[in-house]
Design a protein around this motif. Structure first.
Motif, PDB file in Angstrom:
ATOM      1  N   ARG A 124      -7.347  12.683  -9.859  1.00 31.07           N
ATOM      2  CA  ARG A 124      -6.409  13.037 -10.303  1.00 31.07           C
ATOM      3  C   ARG A 124      -6.505  12.846 -11.792  1.00 31.07           C
ATOM      4  NH1 ARG A 124      -0.482  10.120 -10.208  1.00 31.07           N
ATOM      5  NH2 ARG A 124       0.741  11.687 -11.406  1.00 31.07           N
ATOM      6  N   VAL A 125      -7.250  11.576 -12.120  1.00 31.53           N
ATOM      7  CA  VAL A 125      -7.504  11.172 -13.448  1.00 31.53           C
ATOM      8  C   VAL A 125      -8.440  12.253 -14.167  1.00 31.53           C
ATOM      9  CG1 VAL A 125      -8.956   9.880 -14.951  1.00 31.53           C
ATOM     10  CG2 VAL A 125      -7.553   8.863 -13.201  1.00 31.53           C
ATOM     11  N   SER A 126      -9.514  12.945 -13.299  1.00 30.86           N
ATOM     12  CA  SER A 126     -10.300  14.121 -13.812  1.00 30.86           C
ATOM     13  C   SER A 126      -9.476  15.410 -14.037  1.00 30.86           C
ATOM     14  CB  SER A 126     -11.630  14.502 -12.652  1.00 30.86           C
ATOM     15  OG  SER A 126     -12.319  15.349 -13.119  1.00 30.86           O
ATOM     16  N   VAL A 127      -8.571  15.721 -13.215  1.00 30.54           N
ATOM     17  CA  VAL A 127      -7.758  16.766 -13.467  1.00 30.54           C
ATOM     18  C   VAL A 127      -6.826  16.621 -14.791  1.00 30.54           C
ATOM     19  CG1 VAL A 127      -5.792  18.249 -12.497  1.00 30.54           C
ATOM     20  CG2 VAL A 127      -7.654  17.591 -11.171  1.00 30.54           C
ATOM     21  N   GLN A 128      -6.370  15.531 -14.955  1.00 30.09           N
ATOM     22  CA  GLN A 128      -5.607  15.194 -16.151  1.00 30.09           C
ATOM     23  C   GLN A 128      -6.489  15.322 -17.262  1.00 30.09           C
ATOM     24  OE1 GLN A 128      -3.858  11.291 -15.289  1.00 30.09           O
ATOM     25  NE2 GLN A 128      -2.311  12.335 -14.197  1.00 30.09           N
ATOM     26  N   GLN A 129      -7.535  14.599 -17.363  1.00 30.16           N
ATOM     27  CA  GLN A 129      -8.435  14.767 -18.487  1.00 30.16           C
ATOM     28  C   GLN A 129      -8.929  16.350 -18.576  1.00 30.16           C
ATOM     29  OE1 GLN A 129     -11.820  12.229 -17.364  1.00 30.16           O
ATOM     30  NE2 GLN A 129     -11.035  10.446 -18.136  1.00 30.16           N
TER      31      GLN A 129
ATOM     32  N   PRO B 176       4.526  12.343 -10.080  1.00 36.32           N
ATOM     33  CA  PRO B 176       4.133  12.912 -11.210  1.00 36.32           C
ATOM     34  C   PRO B 176       4.126  12.004 -12.508  1.00 36.32           C
ATOM     35  CG  PRO B 176       6.148  13.845 -10.340  1.00 36.32           C
ATOM     36  CD  PRO B 176       5.825  12.615  -9.556  1.00 36.32           C
ATOM     37  N   VAL B 177       4.353  10.711 -12.337  1.00 35.68           N
ATOM     38  CA  VAL B 177       4.084   9.740 -13.439  1.00 35.68           C
ATOM     39  C   VAL B 177       2.641   9.549 -13.575  1.00 35.68           C
ATOM     40  CG1 VAL B 177       4.779   7.672 -14.441  1.00 35.68           C
ATOM     41  CG2 VAL B 177       6.483   8.832 -13.007  1.00 35.68           C
ATOM     42  N   ARG B 178       2.302   9.577 -14.735  1.00 37.50           N
ATOM     43  CA  ARG B 178       0.837   9.287 -15.109  1.00 37.50           C
ATOM     44  C   ARG B 178       0.723   7.482 -15.214  1.00 37.50           C
ATOM     45  NH1 ARG B 178      -1.660  13.161 -19.433  1.00 37.50           N
ATOM     46  NH2 ARG B 178      -3.744  12.102 -18.788  1.00 37.50           N
ATOM     47  N   GLY B 179      -0.381   7.148 -14.921  1.00 36.52           N
ATOM     48  CA  GLY B 179      -0.679   5.656 -14.988  1.00 36.52           C
ATOM     49  C   GLY B 179      -2.174   5.286 -14.513  1.00 36.52           C
ATOM     50  N   ASP B 180      -2.513   4.304 -14.736  1.00 37.96           N
ATOM     51  CA  ASP B 180      -3.915   3.751 -14.246  1.00 37.96           C
ATOM     52  C   ASP B 180      -3.615   2.860 -12.785  1.00 37.96           C
ATOM     53  OD1 ASP B 180      -6.212   2.940 -14.247  1.00 37.96           O
ATOM     54  OD2 ASP B 180      -6.107   1.354 -15.938  1.00 37.96           O
TER      55      ASP B 180
ATOM     56  N   ILE C 290       0.793  -1.150   0.111  1.00 36.37           N
ATOM     57  CA  ILE C 290       0.094  -0.102   0.050  1.00 36.37           C
ATOM     58  C   ILE C 290       0.942   1.188   0.001  1.00 36.37           C
ATOM     59  CG2 ILE C 290      -1.387   1.439   1.441  1.00 36.37           C
ATOM     60  CD1 ILE C 290      -2.983  -1.323   2.321  1.00 36.37           C
ATOM     61  N   ASP C 291       1.963   1.277   0.622  1.00 32.42           N
ATOM     62  CA  ASP C 291       2.775   2.329   0.841  1.00 32.42           C
ATOM     63  C   ASP C 291       3.526   2.867  -0.446  1.00 32.42           C
ATOM     64  OD1 ASP C 291       2.137   2.875   3.661  1.00 32.42           O
ATOM     65  OD2 ASP C 291       3.956   1.707   4.169  1.00 32.42           O
ATOM     66  N   GLN C 292       3.794   1.465  -1.347  1.00 32.46           N
ATOM     67  CA  GLN C 292       4.499   1.691  -2.624  1.00 32.46           C
ATOM     68  C   GLN C 292       3.501   2.493  -3.486  1.00 32.46           C
ATOM     69  OE1 GLN C 292       6.142  -2.031  -4.122  1.00 32.46           O
ATOM     70  NE2 GLN C 292       6.585  -1.197  -6.114  1.00 32.46           N
ATOM     71  N   LEU C 293       2.209   1.806  -3.474  1.00 33.51           N
ATOM     72  CA  LEU C 293       1.353   2.136  -4.317  1.00 33.51           C
ATOM     73  C   LEU C 293       0.895   3.622  -4.302  1.00 33.51           C
ATOM     74  CD1 LEU C 293      -0.690   1.606  -6.729  1.00 33.51           C
ATOM     75  CD2 LEU C 293      -2.341   0.520  -4.998  1.00 33.51           C
ATOM     76  N   GLU C 294       0.810   4.072  -2.809  1.00 34.99           N
ATOM     77  CA  GLU C 294       0.410   5.576  -2.621  1.00 34.99           C
ATOM     78  C   GLU C 294       1.699   6.324  -3.099  1.00 34.99           C
ATOM     79  OE1 GLU C 294      -0.802   7.992   1.640  1.00 34.99           O
ATOM     80  OE2 GLU C 294       0.758   6.111   1.708  1.00 34.99           O
ATOM     81  N   THR C 295       2.913   6.104  -3.156  1.00 37.24           N
ATOM     82  CA  THR C 295       3.845   6.901  -3.718  1.00 37.24           C
ATOM     83  C   THR C 295       3.607   6.754  -5.079  1.00 37.24           C
ATOM     84  OG1 THR C 295       5.291   5.993  -1.856  1.00 37.24           O
ATOM     85  CG2 THR C 295       6.384   7.129  -3.929  1.00 37.24           C
ATOM     86  N   GLU C 296       3.395   5.871  -5.783  1.00 35.27           N
ATOM     87  CA  GLU C 296       3.057   5.708  -7.368  1.00 35.27           C
ATOM     88  C   GLU C 296       1.851   6.870  -7.536  1.00 35.27           C
ATOM     89  OE1 GLU C 296       2.741   1.719  -8.578  1.00 35.27           O
ATOM     90  OE2 GLU C 296       4.944   1.494  -7.993  1.00 35.27           O
ATOM     91  N   VAL C 297       0.910   6.604  -6.815  1.00 29.78           N
ATOM     92  CA  VAL C 297      -0.396   7.383  -7.063  1.00 29.78           C
ATOM     93  C   VAL C 297      -0.234   8.800  -7.042  1.00 29.78           C
ATOM     94  CG1 VAL C 297      -2.671   7.929  -6.167  1.00 29.78           C
ATOM     95  CG2 VAL C 297      -2.021   5.491  -6.253  1.00 29.78           C
ATOM     96  N   PHE C 298       0.537   9.300  -6.118  1.00 28.57           N
ATOM     97  CA  PHE C 298       0.893  10.855  -5.998  1.00 28.57           C
ATOM     98  C   PHE C 298       2.093  11.139  -6.663  1.00 28.57           C
ATOM     99  CE2 PHE C 298      -2.129   9.818  -2.483  1.00 28.57           C
ATOM    100  CZ  PHE C 298      -2.892  10.630  -2.597  1.00 28.57           C
TER     101      PHE C 298
END
Length: 326
Positions: A257-262, A177-181, A167-175
């Protein structure tokens, strides 16, 4: 099937008759109040377990639960025995779907029966552990209950640490700058957190009851050992609650974040559409094939029109760049 059957007297394993009735009678008549018979079974057939139930006087409802499995973790009291159910973890990797096995324990006078479903937590190691500690075996059949419970909740602790790291690793990825699903990975971890909670949370009250001495069939000498089990269960329960809340926030943040990116993408698309609209409009005007367009006959008309197009595009680009649309 029967995996192992042994009698324990004075803190050590002794030879026991093959017949279950004789083995139980030996444990009860040997003169050692802490003597007991431990019968271990793995996914027994109904007919096979019916014989065991008759020999030990087990309650039919508990027998049905032990054979069918798929029970909620619990502790139930019946005449002649106490019935407990623990869930085991069949998957150690939090990134894979978590499946649950089951271990049922019948605790009675001078006997303990364990029924395991699923490949997780084989009890051979638990048996070797208690056989190597004569002092612990002298506490009677509750020793086995403690050892089984401790072995299971230790896997909860291990899984909880791996889950927290994921979860900690995924949290780092979610926030980052790299875009991803990240919706799929978040949902996968949330599903595992829910399954884990189903295995752990119902054990809070039974383990508290064991620590408090509310179960008469648990030796007083064994009660302090169950404090460690109860502590592990409480910590795993707290972790499961925190995961659900954190993953909910992560999922909401990912959606936002996805909404902002869109929105950013739409602004960029709109900005470039506005820039291209100027030369398109000019080209459209001069592409209408009117005969009476005096500037078409001017020597420098072509260069002037190209200049106007280029200047308009540059001005619009600068303005939109300042407005952070590009």
């Amino acid at each position: 099937m029967i995996v192992d059957c042994a009698t324990y007297q004075n803190g050590r394993r002794v030879a026991a008759p093959e017949d279950l009735s004789d083995a139980l009678a030996q444990a009860r008549s040997c003169g050692d109040p802490s003597a007991f018979l431990w019968l271990g079974l793995f996914e027994p057939e109904p007919d096979e377990f019916d014989l065991v139930a008759r020999e030990f006087g087990l309650h039919p409802l508990a027998v049905e639960d032990a054979v069918s499995a798929h029970q909620r973790p619990k502790m139930e009291h019946y005449k002649g025995s106490t019935f407990l159910v623990f869930k085991t973890l069949l998957e150690a990797d939090p990134h894979h779907p978590l499946q649950l096995g089951e271990i049922s324990v019948f605790l009675g006078e001078n006997f303990v029966i364990t029924v395991r479903h699923g490949s997780a937590n084989p009890l051979s190691g638990v048996r070797h552990r208690v056989e190597g500690d004569p002092g612990l075996l002298e506490h009677g059949p509750s020793t086995v209950l403690y050892a089984v419970a401790d072995s299971i909740v230790d896997t909860y602790t291990t899984y909880a640490q791996l889950m927290q790291d994921s979860i900690d690793q995924l949290e780092t990825e979610v926030f980052s700058p790299v875009r991803g699903d990240y919706g799929g990975p978040i949902y996968s971890l949330k599903r595992n957190a829910i399954v884990f909670a189903r295995a752990v949370m119902p054990l809070v009250m039974p383990t508290k009851a064991l620590v408090a001495g509310e179960e008469d069939r648990v030796a007083k000498e064994s009660q302090p050992y169950f404090r460690d089990v109860a502590d592990h269960v409480l910590r795993a329960t707290d972790a499961a609650r925190e995961w659900n809340e954190l993953l909910d926030h992560m999922l909401d943040s990912d959606r936002s974040r996805v909404s902002v990116q869109q929105n950013d993408d739409m602004r960029r698309i709109s900005a470039w559409a506005a820039i291209l609209a100027v030369p398109t409009a000019i080209a459209g005007i001069y592409g209408m094939n009117f005969d009476d367009m005096p500037e078409l006959h001017y020597h420098y008309s072509y260069y002037i029109v190209l200049g106007v197009m280029a200047t308009s595009c540059v001005v619009l680009y600068v303005l939109l760049k300042r407005a952070k649309w590009l």
